[in-house]
Motif scaffolding. Structure first.
Motif, mmCIF file in Angstrom:
data_model
loop_
_atom_site.group_PDB
_atom_site.id
_atom_site.type_symbol
_atom_site.label_atom_id
_atom_site.label_comp_id
_atom_site.label_asym_id
_atom_site.label_seq_id
_atom_site.Cartn_x
_atom_site.Cartn_y
_atom_site.Cartn_z
ATOM 1 N N ILE A 118 0.827 -1.202 0.000
ATOM 2 C CA ILE A 118 0.000 0.000 0.000
ATOM 3 C C ILE A 118 0.868 1.263 0.000
ATOM 4 C CG2 ILE A 118 -1.661 1.329 1.378
ATOM 5 C CD1 ILE A 118 -2.851 -1.457 2.199
ATOM 6 N N VAL A 119 1.923 1.265 0.822
ATOM 7 C CA VAL A 119 2.827 2.418 0.881
ATOM 8 C C VAL A 119 3.501 2.625 -0.473
ATOM 9 C CG1 VAL A 119 5.014 3.253 1.877
ATOM 10 C CG2 VAL A 119 3.209 2.350 3.364
ATOM 11 N N ARG A 120 4.023 1.546 -1.049
ATOM 12 C CA ARG A 120 4.718 1.660 -2.341
ATOM 13 C C ARG A 120 3.753 2.083 -3.461
ATOM 14 N NH1 ARG A 120 8.385 2.328 -4.332
ATOM 15 N NH2 ARG A 120 9.006 0.534 -5.545
ATOM 16 N N TYR A 121 2.533 1.555 -3.435
ATOM 17 C CA TYR A 121 1.531 1.927 -4.441
ATOM 18 C C TYR A 121 1.209 3.419 -4.327
ATOM 19 C CZ TYR A 121 -3.066 2.829 -6.335
ATOM 20 O OH TYR A 121 -4.123 3.384 -6.998
ATOM 21 N N ARG A 122 0.944 3.865 -3.096
ATOM 22 C CA ARG A 122 0.615 5.281 -2.886
ATOM 23 C C ARG A 122 1.807 6.184 -3.198
ATOM 24 N NH1 ARG A 122 -3.207 4.326 2.346
ATOM 25 N NH2 ARG A 122 -5.097 3.930 1.138
ATOM 26 N N GLY A 123 3.004 5.621 -3.165
ATOM 27 C CA GLY A 123 4.206 6.371 -3.523
ATOM 28 C C GLY A 123 4.435 6.442 -5.022
ATOM 29 N N GLY A 124 3.592 5.764 -5.796
ATOM 30 C CA GLY A 124 3.667 5.871 -7.253
ATOM 31 C C GLY A 124 4.361 4.729 -7.965
ATOM 32 N N ALA A 125 4.651 3.641 -7.272
ATOM 33 C CA ALA A 125 5.315 2.505 -7.927
ATOM 34 C C ALA A 125 4.396 1.895 -8.990
ATOM 35 C CB ALA A 125 5.690 1.453 -6.891
ATOM 36 N N LEU A 127 3.039 -1.228 -11.571
ATOM 37 C CA LEU A 127 2.767 -2.656 -11.388
ATOM 38 C C LEU A 127 4.024 -3.479 -11.635
ATOM 39 C CD1 LEU A 127 -0.749 -3.214 -13.001
ATOM 40 C CD2 LEU A 127 -0.161 -3.262 -10.583
ATOM 41 N N LEU A 128 4.808 -3.095 -12.624
ATOM 42 C CA LEU A 128 6.034 -3.838 -12.921
ATOM 43 C C LEU A 128 7.038 -3.714 -11.783
ATOM 44 C CD1 LEU A 128 6.482 -3.039 -16.717
ATOM 45 C CD2 LEU A 128 5.682 -5.164 -15.670
ATOM 46 N N GLU A 129 7.142 -2.526 -11.221
ATOM 47 C CA GLU A 129 8.050 -2.335 -10.080
ATOM 48 C C GLU A 129 7.576 -3.158 -8.877
ATOM 49 O OE1 GLU A 129 9.476 2.273 -10.974
ATOM 50 O OE2 GLU A 129 7.616 1.902 -9.873
ATOM 51 N N LEU A 130 6.273 -3.115 -8.618
ATOM 52 C CA LEU A 130 5.717 -3.865 -7.491
ATOM 53 C C LEU A 130 5.866 -5.364 -7.709
ATOM 54 C CD1 LEU A 130 2.518 -1.708 -6.881
ATOM 55 C CD2 LEU A 130 4.586 -1.785 -5.458
ATOM 56 N N SER A 131 5.650 -5.799 -8.947
ATOM 57 C CA SER A 131 5.794 -7.211 -9.278
ATOM 58 C C SER A 131 7.211 -7.691 -8.984
ATOM 59 C CB SER A 131 5.457 -7.436 -10.751
ATOM 60 O OG SER A 131 5.746 -8.748 -11.143
ATOM 61 N N PRO A 153 -2.442 1.000 -10.918
ATOM 62 C CA PRO A 153 -2.041 1.817 -12.059
ATOM 63 C C PRO A 153 -2.111 0.990 -13.342
ATOM 64 C CG PRO A 153 -0.119 1.106 -10.828
ATOM 65 C CD PRO A 153 -1.322 0.656 -10.055
ATOM 66 N N SER A 154 -1.963 1.650 -14.449
ATOM 67 C CA SER A 154 -1.921 0.980 -15.732
ATOM 68 C C SER A 154 -0.770 -0.012 -15.755
ATOM 69 C CB SER A 154 -1.728 2.031 -16.826
ATOM 70 O OG SER A 154 -1.345 1.439 -18.023
ATOM 71 N N ARG A 155 -0.832 -0.999 -16.651
ATOM 72 C CA ARG A 155 0.270 -1.949 -16.786
ATOM 73 C C ARG A 155 1.533 -1.267 -17.285
ATOM 74 N NH1 ARG A 155 -0.648 -7.855 -18.160
ATOM 75 N NH2 ARG A 155 -2.613 -8.279 -17.187
ATOM 76 N N ARG A 156 1.371 -0.142 -17.944
ATOM 77 C CA ARG A 156 2.544 0.533 -18.509
ATOM 78 C C ARG A 156 3.459 1.019 -17.396
ATOM 79 N NH1 ARG A 156 -1.823 1.848 -21.450
ATOM 80 N NH2 ARG A 156 -2.266 3.637 -20.165
ATOM 81 N N ASP A 157 4.717 0.898 -17.612
ATOM 82 C CA ASP A 157 5.699 1.384 -16.650
ATOM 83 C C ASP A 157 5.864 2.888 -16.861
ATOM 84 O OD1 ASP A 157 7.531 1.234 -14.649
ATOM 85 O OD2 ASP A 157 8.728 -0.330 -15.593
ATOM 86 N N ARG A 158 6.437 3.555 -15.876
ATOM 87 C CA ARG A 158 6.605 5.017 -15.968
ATOM 88 C C ARG A 158 7.471 5.420 -17.169
ATOM 89 N NH1 ARG A 158 4.614 7.747 -11.727
ATOM 90 N NH2 ARG A 158 4.304 6.614 -9.802
ATOM 91 N N GLY A 159 8.373 4.569 -17.580
ATOM 92 C CA GLY A 159 9.242 4.889 -18.692
ATOM 93 C C GLY A 159 8.576 4.704 -20.046
ATOM 94 N N ASP A 160 7.362 4.228 -20.059
ATOM 95 C CA ASP A 160 6.633 4.006 -21.294
ATOM 96 C C ASP A 160 6.446 5.344 -22.015
ATOM 97 O OD1 ASP A 160 4.879 3.254 -23.318
ATOM 98 O OD2 ASP A 160 3.756 1.919 -22.016
ATOM 99 N N LEU A 161 6.470 5.291 -23.326
ATOM 100 C CA LEU A 161 6.303 6.518 -24.101
ATOM 101 C C LEU A 161 4.875 7.054 -24.036
ATOM 102 C CD1 LEU A 161 8.416 5.576 -27.240
ATOM 103 C CD2 LEU A 161 9.069 7.001 -25.290
ATOM 104 N N ASN A 162 3.920 6.233 -23.618
ATOM 105 C CA ASN A 162 2.528 6.660 -23.573
ATOM 106 C C ASN A 162 2.318 7.578 -22.363
ATOM 107 O OD1 ASN A 162 -0.252 6.912 -23.393
ATOM 108 N ND2 ASN A 162 -0.595 4.863 -24.195
ATOM 109 N N PRO A 163 1.907 8.828 -22.568
ATOM 110 C CA PRO A 163 1.761 9.774 -21.459
ATOM 111 C C PRO A 163 0.518 9.536 -20.607
ATOM 112 C CG PRO A 163 1.091 10.808 -23.498
ATOM 113 C CD PRO A 163 1.628 9.442 -23.855
ATOM 114 N N GLU A 164 -0.317 8.561 -20.963
ATOM 115 C CA GLU A 164 -1.553 8.333 -20.221
ATOM 116 C C GLU A 164 -1.358 7.391 -19.043
ATOM 117 O OE1 GLU A 164 -4.759 7.181 -22.734
ATOM 118 O OE2 GLU A 164 -4.149 8.542 -24.300
#
Length: 175
Positions: A118-125, A127-131, A153-164
């Motif tokens: 919960i802490v890591r999720y609320r911190g913005g991690a 799904l891939l990072e949490l996995s 969050p979306s399956r996309r990682d933060r480094g994904d080119l998709n801004p959504e």
């Protein structure tokens, strides 16, 4: 496995015939359902290759009870198979495959893990990072977040080119 159905309507009577032929563990199995006059007749026969019948079920139930009885039979037979250890080997083999890349997949969550998740999720991690961090697959992480009434969050990682990434107005694309 083959299945067929035939609906006959004669003189105002509505009859439904459904047959499914299957090969299960080298046995020829036939499941038949005949629905007429407010009742469903159900038969199941299992025959060895040498012609000996090794299993048979016959019953009649009210059509109004068909759905709940179907669910009850399925759940009860599934529980019996599990108690007898008949489902464990296939599940264990599949789980072992998953654990090759996600060592904690399928294991119970501790209170500490839940709190950290919960802490890591609320911190913005992501799904891939949490996995990766929790050594569980993405679906397991998403399901655990959902259990805690958190929107994964979306399956996309933060480094994904998709801004959504994790757009609050969008539907999540997790399982």
């Amino acid at each position: 496995m083959t299945a067929s159905s035939d609906r006959n309507i004669a003189d105002g009577d509505d009859h439904l015939y459904v047959t499914r032929d299957m090969l299960i563990n080298d046995r020829r199995c036939t499941l038949r359902v005949t629905a007429a006059e407010g009742k469903a007749s159900v038969t199941f026969d299992a025959t060895e290759p040498d012609g000996n019948t090794v299993g048979s079920l016959n019953s009649t139930i009210a059509l109004d009870d068909l759905v709940p009885v179907t669910k009850a039979i399925s759940a009860t037979l599934s529980s019996a198979a599990k108690a007898l250890g008949l489902t464990k080997s296939k599940y264990a083999a599949e789980l072992n495959d998953v654990r090759g890349s996600h060592p904690r997949a399928g294991l119970p969550w501790s209170a500490d893990e839940d709190a950290r998740l919960i802490v890591r999720y609320r911190g913005g991690a992501s799904l891939l990072e949490l996995s990766s961090e929790f050594e569980r697959n993405v679906g397991g992480i998403a399901a655990r977040l959902k259990l805690h009434d958190l929107r994964p969050p979306s399956r996309r990682d933060r480094g994904d080119l998709n801004p959504e990434y994790a757009d609050d107005d969008a539907e999540p694309d997790w399982p």
